[in-house]
Write a protein that holds these residues in place. Structure first.
Motif, PDB file in Angstrom:
ATOM      1  N   TYR A 191       0.872  -1.178   0.000  1.00  0.00           N
ATOM      2  CA  TYR A 191       0.000   0.000   0.000  1.00  0.00           C
ATOM      3  C   TYR A 191       0.905   1.223   0.000  1.00  0.00           C
ATOM      4  N   THR A 192       0.927   1.943  -1.104  1.00  0.00           N
ATOM      5  CA  THR A 192       1.911   3.010  -1.270  1.00  0.00           C
ATOM      6  C   THR A 192       1.643   4.234  -0.397  1.00  0.00           C
ATOM      7  N   LEU A 193       0.430   4.364   0.143  1.00  0.00           N
ATOM      8  CA  LEU A 193       0.123   5.501   1.001  1.00  0.00           C
ATOM      9  C   LEU A 193       0.355   5.209   2.474  1.00  0.00           C
ATOM     10  N   LEU A 194       0.788   3.994   2.799  1.00  0.00           N
ATOM     11  CA  LEU A 194       1.046   3.638   4.192  1.00  0.00           C
ATOM     12  C   LEU A 194       2.333   4.297   4.660  1.00  0.00           C
ATOM     13  N   GLY A 199       6.731  -0.693   5.382  1.00  0.00           N
ATOM     14  CA  GLY A 199       6.967  -1.300   6.685  1.00  0.00           C
ATOM     15  C   GLY A 199       5.671  -1.724   7.344  1.00  0.00           C
ATOM     16  N   TRP A 200       5.525  -3.025   7.598  1.00  0.00           N
ATOM     17  CA  TRP A 200       4.334  -3.531   8.283  1.00  0.00           C
ATOM     18  C   TRP A 200       4.656  -3.695   9.760  1.00  0.00           C
ATOM     19  N   PRO A 201       3.860  -3.104  10.659  1.00  0.00           N
ATOM     20  CA  PRO A 201       4.186  -3.130  12.090  1.00  0.00           C
ATOM     21  C   PRO A 201       3.770  -4.443  12.764  1.00  0.00           C
ATOM     22  N   PHE A 202       4.662  -4.946  13.615  1.00  0.00           N
ATOM     23  CA  PHE A 202       4.390  -6.110  14.455  1.00  0.00           C
ATOM     24  C   PHE A 202       4.923  -5.817  15.852  1.00  0.00           C
ATOM     25  N   LYS A 203       4.567  -6.662  16.801  1.00  0.00           N
ATOM     26  CA  LYS A 203       4.996  -6.449  18.184  1.00  0.00           C
ATOM     27  C   LYS A 203       6.510  -6.335  18.290  1.00  0.00           C
ATOM     28  N   LEU A 213       3.628  -6.068  -6.686  1.00  0.00           N
ATOM     29  CA  LEU A 213       2.423  -5.286  -6.932  1.00  0.00           C
ATOM     30  C   LEU A 213       2.278  -4.201  -5.865  1.00  0.00           C
ATOM     31  N   ARG A 214       2.098  -2.967  -6.328  1.00  0.00           N
ATOM     32  CA  ARG A 214       1.937  -1.823  -5.428  1.00  0.00           C
ATOM     33  C   ARG A 214       0.665  -1.078  -5.818  1.00  0.00           C
ATOM     34  N   LEU A 215      -0.105  -0.677  -4.807  1.00  0.00           N
ATOM     35  CA  LEU A 215      -1.378  -0.001  -5.053  1.00  0.00           C
ATOM     36  C   LEU A 215      -1.570   1.144  -4.058  1.00  0.00           C
ATOM     37  N   ASN A 216      -2.271   2.182  -4.500  1.00  0.00           N
ATOM     38  CA  ASN A 216      -2.604   3.286  -3.588  1.00  0.00           C
ATOM     39  C   ASN A 216      -4.043   3.187  -3.110  1.00  0.00           C
ATOM     40  N   SER A 217      -4.621   1.998  -3.171  1.00  0.00           N
ATOM     41  CA  SER A 217      -6.015   1.783  -2.815  1.00  0.00           C
ATOM     42  C   SER A 217      -6.149   0.506  -1.998  1.00  0.00           C
ATOM     43  N   LEU A 218      -6.776   0.618  -0.824  1.00  0.00           N
ATOM     44  CA  LEU A 218      -7.008  -0.573  -0.012  1.00  0.00           C
ATOM     45  C   LEU A 218      -8.000  -1.523  -0.684  1.00  0.00           C
ATOM     46  N   LEU A 229      -2.878 -13.106  -5.498  1.00  0.00           N
ATOM     47  CA  LEU A 229      -1.639 -12.478  -5.953  1.00  0.00           C
ATOM     48  C   LEU A 229      -0.624 -12.253  -4.834  1.00  0.00           C
ATOM     49  N   GLY A 230      -1.031 -12.415  -3.577  1.00  0.00           N
ATOM     50  CA  GLY A 230      -0.074 -12.211  -2.507  1.00  0.00           C
ATOM     51  C   GLY A 230      -0.742 -11.985  -1.176  1.00  0.00           C
ATOM     52  N   ILE A 231       0.056 -11.519  -0.220  1.00  0.00           N
ATOM     53  CA  ILE A 231      -0.412 -11.249   1.140  1.00  0.00           C
ATOM     54  C   ILE A 231      -0.690  -9.754   1.279  1.00  0.00           C
ATOM     55  N   GLY A 232      -1.828  -9.421   1.855  1.00  0.00           N
ATOM     56  CA  GLY A 232      -2.183  -8.031   2.073  1.00  0.00           C
ATOM     57  C   GLY A 232      -2.230  -7.706   3.554  1.00  0.00           C
ATOM     58  N   TYR A 233      -2.078  -6.424   3.851  1.00  0.00           N
ATOM     59  CA  TYR A 233      -2.177  -5.922   5.227  1.00  0.00           C
ATOM     60  C   TYR A 233      -3.356  -4.971   5.244  1.00  0.00           C
ATOM     61  N   LEU A 234      -4.483  -5.441   5.794  1.00  0.00           N
ATOM     62  CA  LEU A 234      -5.749  -4.733   5.626  1.00  0.00           C
ATOM     63  C   LEU A 234      -6.502  -4.603   6.948  1.00  0.00           C
ATOM     64  N   PRO A 235      -7.364  -3.590   7.063  1.00  0.00           N
ATOM     65  CA  PRO A 235      -8.224  -3.481   8.246  1.00  0.00           C
ATOM     66  C   PRO A 235      -9.251  -4.609   8.254  1.00  0.00           C
ATOM     67  N   THR A 236      -9.536  -5.143   9.441  1.00  0.00           N
ATOM     68  CA  THR A 236     -10.426  -6.296   9.517  1.00  0.00           C
ATOM     69  C   THR A 236     -11.841  -5.984   9.058  1.00  0.00           C
ATOM     70  N   TRP A 237     -12.307  -4.730   9.218  1.00  0.00           N
ATOM     71  CA  TRP A 237     -13.660  -4.413   8.761  1.00  0.00           C
ATOM     72  C   TRP A 237     -13.795  -4.615   7.261  1.00  0.00           C
ATOM     73  N   MET A 238     -12.699  -4.463   6.535  1.00  0.00           N
ATOM     74  CA  MET A 238     -12.741  -4.574   5.079  1.00  0.00           C
ATOM     75  C   MET A 238     -12.805  -6.027   4.611  1.00  0.00           C
TER      76      MET A 238
END
Length: 302
Positions: A191-194, A199-203, A213-218, A229-238
């Motif tokens: 997600y290019t706007l992150l 960087g994906w945050p973890f504990k 693949l890079r996108l500016n849209s969740l 196509l791969g693994i995404g990092y997304l809000p659970t509501w979505m």
């Protein structure tokens, strides 16, 4: 009346950065806007705006005057409504929000809101880019994360969790990551706007993932995940529906960071209109009833 018009022209010029935008909004013509603001400056005996062919910038005196003038106009508007006996919330409400949350949740809640408050009109500014509330004339924005801007105020209306998700087919082909560092061996959809640029945050700290693949849209990322196509990092509501149905699987949940607040944000320098107050109350109720926005852990969605 003339001074109020001058004041309104100045306030909206500061907020929009454009005489022509104010002219269109008030229907009075750009030369008139310029004359009204010049008349206000002459009456006050000070310059309020620095003008150029491309920019309008408030002077130091202009900024101080703007804050107080904005509050005064809000008070006058409320007083006029009270005098007319308009007890019901009314008028145009401008709302900003991220495109995904806006389209799926906010717009989806509008049938009930507009039915409940028939005298309110709603204009949405939906974008994943940052929106300046003052410059855009926005009454309230729905934003995730911790508020850092002291010029704004916030009320928490929900809580969001982000998780790593992938399809069963992708995991069959590439295997299940067991530790956050394992993501470096996978195709991660960026997600290019992150903030943090990948960087994906973890504990245990951020993992700077990579992928083709890079996108500016969740919404685009969700679609790509569903296409294996791969693994995404997304809000659970979505992805709540896909998680419940088993179409998608969550990954690395033991390493996930804490839930993030979702706030209704508005300018600290403005009187919050009644239409904005009832909207915030309404959206808080909507979020409270929405899986993934009401503080439920992702484990409760399975």
């Amino acid at each position: 009346m003339s001074k109020l018009l001058w004041m309104n022209c100045f306030v909206r010029a500061v907020e929009t950065g454009s005489f022509s935008a104010v002219a269109r909004e008030l229907g009075i013509g750009q030369p008139n806007v310029s004359r009204h603001i010049a008349s206000l400056e002459k009456a006050l005996g000070t310059r309020l705006l620095h003008r150029s062919t491309r920019l309008l910038v408030a002077t130091q005196e202009g900024h101080r005057y703007y804050v107080q003038a904005r509050q005064a106009l809000d008070v006058i508007s409320q007083a006029e409504s009270d005098a007319r006996g308009q007890q019901n919330p009314h008028g145009l409400l401008r709302v900003a929000g991220a495109s995904g949350l806006g389209i799926e949740i906010l717009v989806g809640a509008m049938p009930e809101f507009l039915s409940r408050f028939p005298d309110i009109e709603v204009e949405f500014r939906l974008s994943d880019d940052y929106i300046d509330l003052v410059a855009e004339g926005v009454d309230v924005a729905i934003r995730g994360g911790v508020l850092k801007d002291s010029a704004l105020r916030a009320r928490r209306v929900g809580t969001s969790e982000r998780v790593c998700v992938a399809s069963a087919i992708y995991l069959e082909r590439h295997g299940m990551p067991r530790q956050p560092v394992d993501l470096l061996q996978h195709q991660c959809i960026i997600y290019t706007l992150l903030a943090g640029s990948g960087g994906w945050p973890f504990k245990g700290g951020d993992v700077h993932v990579t992928g083709r693949l890079r996108l500016n849209s969740l919404e685009g990322i969700r679609r790509a995940v569903l296409l294996d196509l791969g693994i995404g990092y997304l809000p659970t509501w979505m992805v709540a529906e896909q998680l419940r149905s088993g179409v998608l699987q969550t990954l690395l949940t033991d390493h996930a960071t804490a839930l993030s607040p979702i706030n209704a944000v508005y300018s600290a320098g403005r009187l919050l209109p009644q239409r904005a107050t009832v909207f915030i109350d309404f959206i808080a109720g909507v979020f409270a009833a929405t899986p993934g926005l009401n503080g439920d852990s992702v484990t409760s969605l399975g």
